[in-house]
Design a protein around this motif. Sequence first.
Motif, short mmCIF file in Angstrom:
data_model
loop_
_atom_site.label_atom_id
_atom_site.label_comp_id
_atom_site.label_asym_id
_atom_site.label_seq_id
_atom_site.Cartn_x
_atom_site.Cartn_y
_atom_site.Cartn_z
N VAL A 62 0.83 -1.19 0.00
CA VAL A 62 0.00 0.00 0.00
C VAL A 62 0.88 1.25 0.00
CG1 VAL A 62 -1.93 -1.12 1.18
CG2 VAL A 62 -0.17 0.09 2.52
N VAL A 63 0.22 2.35 -0.32
CA VAL A 63 0.83 3.67 -0.25
C VAL A 63 0.08 4.44 0.83
CG1 VAL A 63 1.25 5.83 -1.49
CG2 VAL A 63 1.39 3.64 -2.71
N MET A 64 0.82 5.21 1.64
CA MET A 64 0.17 6.05 2.65
C MET A 64 0.57 7.50 2.42
SD MET A 64 0.43 3.66 6.08
CE MET A 64 -0.54 4.81 7.07
N LYS A 65 -0.44 8.39 2.52
CA LYS A 65 -0.22 9.81 2.27
C LYS A 65 -0.97 10.63 3.31
CE LYS A 65 -0.65 9.06 -2.75
NZ LYS A 65 -1.34 9.56 -3.97
N ALA A 66 -0.32 11.68 3.77
CA ALA A 66 -1.03 12.66 4.58
C ALA A 66 -2.04 13.38 3.71
CB ALA A 66 -0.05 13.65 5.19
N SER A 67 -3.23 13.66 4.27
CA SER A 67 -4.29 14.27 3.49
C SER A 67 -4.78 15.54 4.18
CB SER A 67 -5.46 13.30 3.31
OG SER A 67 -6.52 13.91 2.60
N ALA A 68 -4.71 16.66 3.43
CA ALA A 68 -5.22 17.95 3.92
C ALA A 68 -5.40 18.86 2.72
CB ALA A 68 -4.27 18.58 4.93
N PRO A 69 -6.37 19.76 2.75
CA PRO A 69 -6.59 20.63 1.60
C PRO A 69 -5.38 21.47 1.23
CG PRO A 69 -8.47 20.70 3.08
CD PRO A 69 -7.41 19.93 3.78
N GLN A 70 -4.57 21.89 2.21
CA GLN A 70 -3.45 22.78 1.91
C GLN A 70 -2.21 22.05 1.43
OE1 GLN A 70 -4.76 22.02 4.86
NE2 GLN A 70 -3.46 22.65 6.59
N LEU A 71 -2.24 20.73 1.34
CA LEU A 71 -1.08 19.95 0.92
C LEU A 71 -1.09 19.79 -0.60
CD1 LEU A 71 -0.76 17.15 3.63
CD2 LEU A 71 0.77 19.09 3.21
N ALA A 72 -0.42 20.69 -1.30
CA ALA A 72 -0.37 20.59 -2.75
C ALA A 72 0.77 19.67 -3.20
CB ALA A 72 -0.19 21.98 -3.36
N HIS A 73 1.90 19.69 -2.48
CA HIS A 73 3.06 18.90 -2.88
C HIS A 73 3.54 18.10 -1.67
CE1 HIS A 73 3.14 21.06 -6.65
NE2 HIS A 73 3.11 22.19 -5.98
N LYS A 74 2.92 16.96 -1.48
CA LYS A 74 3.21 16.15 -0.30
C LYS A 74 4.59 15.51 -0.36
CE LYS A 74 -0.61 13.94 -1.21
NZ LYS A 74 -1.29 14.88 -2.11
N THR A 75 5.03 15.15 -1.55
CA THR A 75 6.30 14.44 -1.68
C THR A 75 7.45 15.29 -1.16
OG1 THR A 75 5.45 13.26 -3.61
CG2 THR A 75 7.84 13.27 -3.29
N GLU A 76 7.44 16.59 -1.50
CA GLU A 76 8.53 17.47 -1.07
C GLU A 76 8.60 17.57 0.44
OE1 GLU A 76 6.56 17.86 -3.51
OE2 GLU A 76 7.49 18.86 -5.21
N LEU A 77 7.49 17.39 1.13
CA LEU A 77 7.47 17.46 2.59
C LEU A 77 7.69 16.11 3.24
CD1 LEU A 77 4.44 19.90 3.08
CD2 LEU A 77 6.88 20.44 3.24
N GLY A 78 7.91 15.09 2.43
CA GLY A 78 8.12 13.76 2.98
C GLY A 78 6.87 13.13 3.54
N LEU A 79 5.70 13.51 3.04
CA LEU A 79 4.43 13.04 3.59
C LEU A 79 3.80 11.95 2.73
CD1 LEU A 79 2.95 16.45 4.76
CD2 LEU A 79 4.06 14.69 6.14
N VAL A 80 4.64 11.21 1.98
CA VAL A 80 4.18 10.09 1.18
C VAL A 80 5.11 8.92 1.45
CG1 VAL A 80 3.76 9.20 -1.14
CG2 VAL A 80 3.26 11.60 -0.62
N ARG A 81 4.54 7.72 1.64
CA ARG A 81 5.33 6.49 1.83
C ARG A 81 4.81 5.44 0.86
NH1 ARG A 81 7.61 9.69 4.57
NH2 ARG A 81 8.42 9.47 6.69
N LEU A 82 5.76 4.79 0.17
CA LEU A 82 5.41 3.81 -0.86
C LEU A 82 5.80 2.40 -0.41
CD1 LEU A 82 6.81 5.68 -4.01
CD2 LEU A 82 4.49 5.79 -3.08
N GLY A 83 5.09 1.43 -0.98
CA GLY A 83 5.50 0.03 -0.86
C GLY A 83 5.47 -0.55 0.52
N LEU A 84 4.50 -0.19 1.34
CA LEU A 84 4.37 -0.76 2.70
C LEU A 84 3.75 -2.14 2.59
CD1 LEU A 84 3.04 2.47 4.44
CD2 LEU A 84 5.41 1.71 4.19
N THR A 85 4.37 -3.11 3.27
CA THR A 85 3.97 -4.51 3.06
C THR A 85 3.49 -5.23 4.31
OG1 THR A 85 6.27 -5.21 3.38
CG2 THR A 85 5.57 -4.76 1.12
N SER A 86 3.43 -4.54 5.46
CA SER A 86 3.01 -5.23 6.68
C SER A 86 2.23 -4.30 7.58
CB SER A 86 4.23 -5.76 7.44
OG SER A 86 5.00 -4.68 7.95
N ALA A 87 1.49 -4.90 8.52
CA ALA A 87 0.69 -4.11 9.45
C ALA A 87 1.58 -3.23 10.32
CB ALA A 87 -0.15 -5.04 10.33
#
Length: 812
Positions: free
Chosen positions: A638-663
Motif C-alpha cells: 500500500v501507499v500512505m499519504k497525509a491528506s489535507a486541503p493545503q497539501l499541494a506537494h506532499k512528496t517534497e514534505l516527505g508526507l508520502v510512503r510507498l511500498g508498505l507490506t506489513s501491518a
Amino acid sequence: MLGSTYGTLTTNSRHARAVACGQAPGPAVHVHSRHAPGGTGEGMDDVDDVDVGGGAGPAPLPELFSGVPPERRGPARAAGRAPPPAPPAHPHTRHAPGGPGERLPDVDDVDVSGRPLHSAVPDLDRFFHPESVALIGASDADGRPHTGITRQLLAWAERVGARLHPVHPSRPAVFGIPCVASVAALPEPVDLAVLLVRDPLPVIEELDGSKAKFAVAFASGFAETGPEGAAAQARLAAAARGAGLRLLGPNTNLNAFETFRDDLEGPAIALITQSGHQGRPVFTLQELGIRLSHWAPTGNEADLEAADFISYFAARPEVGAIALYAEGLKDGRGFLLAADRAARAKVPVVAVKVGRTETGARTAASHTGKLTGSDAVVDAAMRQFGVIRVDGLDELQDTAALLARARPPRAEGVVVYSISGGTGAHFADLATAAGLPLPILSAEKQTELHQWIPGDLSVANPVDNGGHPVGDWRGRKIIDAILADPAVGVLICPITGPFPPMSDKLAQDLVDAAEQTDKLVCVVWGSPVGTEDAYRTTLLGSSRVATFRTFANCISAVRAYLGHHRFTASYRSPFDDAPRTPSPSLRKARDLLRPGGRLSEHAAKQLLRAYGIRVPREQLVTSAAAAVRAAALVGYPVVMKASAPQLAHKTELGLVRLGLTSASQVRDTYRELTDMARYEGVELDGVLVCQMVGGGVEMVVGMSHDDLFGPTVTVGIGGVLVEVLQDAAVRVPPFGEDQARAMLAELRGRALLDGVRGAPPADVDALVEVVLRVQRMALELGDHLAELDVNPLMVLERGQGAVALDALAICR
C-alpha cells in the motif's frame, strides 16, 4: 478495454466517449454499492452511489449555471411552454446588440457552461457599400487635419456610389457640397455615420432614432489610455447599443476607405487590422497583382471586433483568404466561433497575433486595452480551429496571397527543382526540417527525367538539371514531367539570382506550365534587386505562379497551404456536438465543491470518481488501527499519504510512503506522517491508505482558466518532473476525440506511450477517455473550479486503463 475507468461503464469505446463528450448516451450504468477488494478497477472509497451513466438528468442546478436558467437547459419549448425571458449575462457570452440586418443566435443555443454555440453575423454590406453617408465634423479649411480626411471620404463615397452629407454647425458648404448643421437635420437616414469629432459620445447619442446602421469613431483616448479611458469606451459602446447601430472604433483610421484596385481578378484577400499601419504591407500586395477586397481597421473594438469581420468575410464569395493582424482578442469564444465559421466555409485565416513574449504582451495591452491571454492558449486555440498563425508581416502577406489564389492540392508531395545542386540541397534541407513531404521520385520518373538531364546529376528529389537544359526546349519538358507525377502536388523552383537569358526562359517555362496544370507552382526569386523583367513582368504577371523572395517564406506558406486543406478536408465543428445539458455526474460533484477553497486529495479524487475517472482503492483513516484495517482491505503493498486541503506537494514534505507490506509498517508510518504534519503545522483531515499502482506511464491531465478563453484542458508528461519537462498540450473546450489525440501527438515525449526500451504500449484509448472526461468537468464545473490537476495519471499497459494516483482541485 476502454471502459476501465471506475464507475463506468462499458467496454464499448464509442459509448464511453459519448458520455464523456456529452453526446446522447445509451442505457445508464449506475453504481450503488460498495465493491469488495479485488481487481484493479475496484473502488474502496467511502463514497457510494456513484452515478456517471446516462439516463435522466439531475435536478435543476441554477447556482452552477449562471446565465442558463433551469427551464432553458433542455427542450422546454417542446413542452408547449412560452419562451422564458432572456438569461442574464454570462461572463464569457458574446452579446450582439441586435443592430439592423444582424442575425442573432437562438438564445437557447448555448452549451452546458452557458457559452454560445453560434455567433451573430452582422450584415456589413451597408458598411462597405453604403448608399448614404453622414460626415460629421467635415472640413475644407486649409491646414486642418479633418480637411484631408474629408477629401478622402468624398473620393471614396464617389467610388462606391454613396450620397455624402457633410455635417458642420457653422459651415454652409464643404468643398462645394451643402452642409447641414446637425444630425437631426440630415435629409435622409444614413447607412454610415463617420465621426470626425474629438468626443464621439454626444454624436452617437444624437444618432439615436436616426436609423443609422453604422458609425466610425476615429478619436483616441479611450481604453488604450487606462481605466478612465476604458470606462469612457464602455459608455460609448452602450450609447451605440442604445442607438441601435454598430460602431467601428474608437481609435481607428481611414483604412476601410482606401482605394482598392478594381482591375485585378481572382480570389481576394480581406484584411483585418487592429493597428492600421501594420496592415500596409498586405495592402500593397495590390502593386504585385494580388487582389484585396476589404480592409477592416477595428481599432479598440468597443463594438465591432475582428471576429465579426472574420464571420462576414468567410461568407463573401470573392474572399479567398482572410489576413488578420491582432494585438489582442476581445472575446475568446467569439473568436473561436468566427474561426469555426471560416473553417466550415474552408476559407483560410492567416493571423499575426502579437504578445508571444511578456514584453510584447504588455505592449499590446497598453496599446489596445484588450486582454492578450496566455499566448500558449492563444496558439493552441488558433491551431485547434485552423487559424494559421505566422510571426511576421512578410509571412502574413506571402501566406495569405498563396492561400487566396492556389487551388486545393491534388497531392501532398513537394518536389524541389533547381539549376544548382547546392541550391536544391539547401532548400530541401530547410523544407524537410519544416515538415514538408519531399517524396523520392519513382525509378520510372527518374529514368524519364534523365532523357533531358545528364545521368550524373540527381533527379530523385530535389531535381538538379545542371543549368543548361533550362536554356532550350528541354526545360519545359522537365517541368511538365515532374508535374505529371501523380504523387507531386507542389513544384518549387528556387532561383537564387538572375542569369539572363537562361533565367528569363526558366521563368517563362514555369509560368506557361502553371497555366496548364492544376498543381501549385512556386518560385523563389532570390535577387536582392527585384527589378529584373523576369521577376517584375513574367513572374508577377502570372496569376498562377506563387512568387516569393525568401526560402523561409515560401516554405512556411506551402506548409500552411497543405495544412489548411488537410485540416478543412476532415473538419467537423466541435460546437455541433457540444453538450447542452448537464450530465448526471454533476449531481455528485456539486456537493463536493468548496467555494473559494482547496480540496484535499481525497475529496479531489471523489470529484474524479463522480465523472467516471478511475482512482486507486483507498480509504481515509484517522487512527493507526484504522490504517491497518484499511491496508488489509485495500491489499498489500500500500501507499500512505497525509491528506489535507493545503497539501499541494506532499512528496517534497516527505508526507508520502510507498511500498508498505506489513501491518507494523502501516502502523509506524501512520504515526510518522501525523507527527511530521504536526511539525510542519499542517492540520490533517486524515491519512490515505491507497492501493499501490505501478508499471505504466506517468501523465498529467488537468484544467485551468484562461482570462480570454475560460476553462482549458491540458495533457502532458507527468510525475514529479512535470514543471521541469514542461511537455504539455492544451485545448479550449469544446473539442472531440480527434483533438484529444492531436494533443498527444504534440508531446515531445509521445513515444513513451508507444513503449520504449522494452516497455509495453500504454493504454492510449484510456488516456484519451480521461482527457475527454476532464473536458466535461471543465465545461460543467469551469465557472466553479479554478484548477484541477491529475498528476500522476498512471496510464497502464494497453487494455488495462488509466488510474489517477493523485489529484489537486481548487474551487473558485
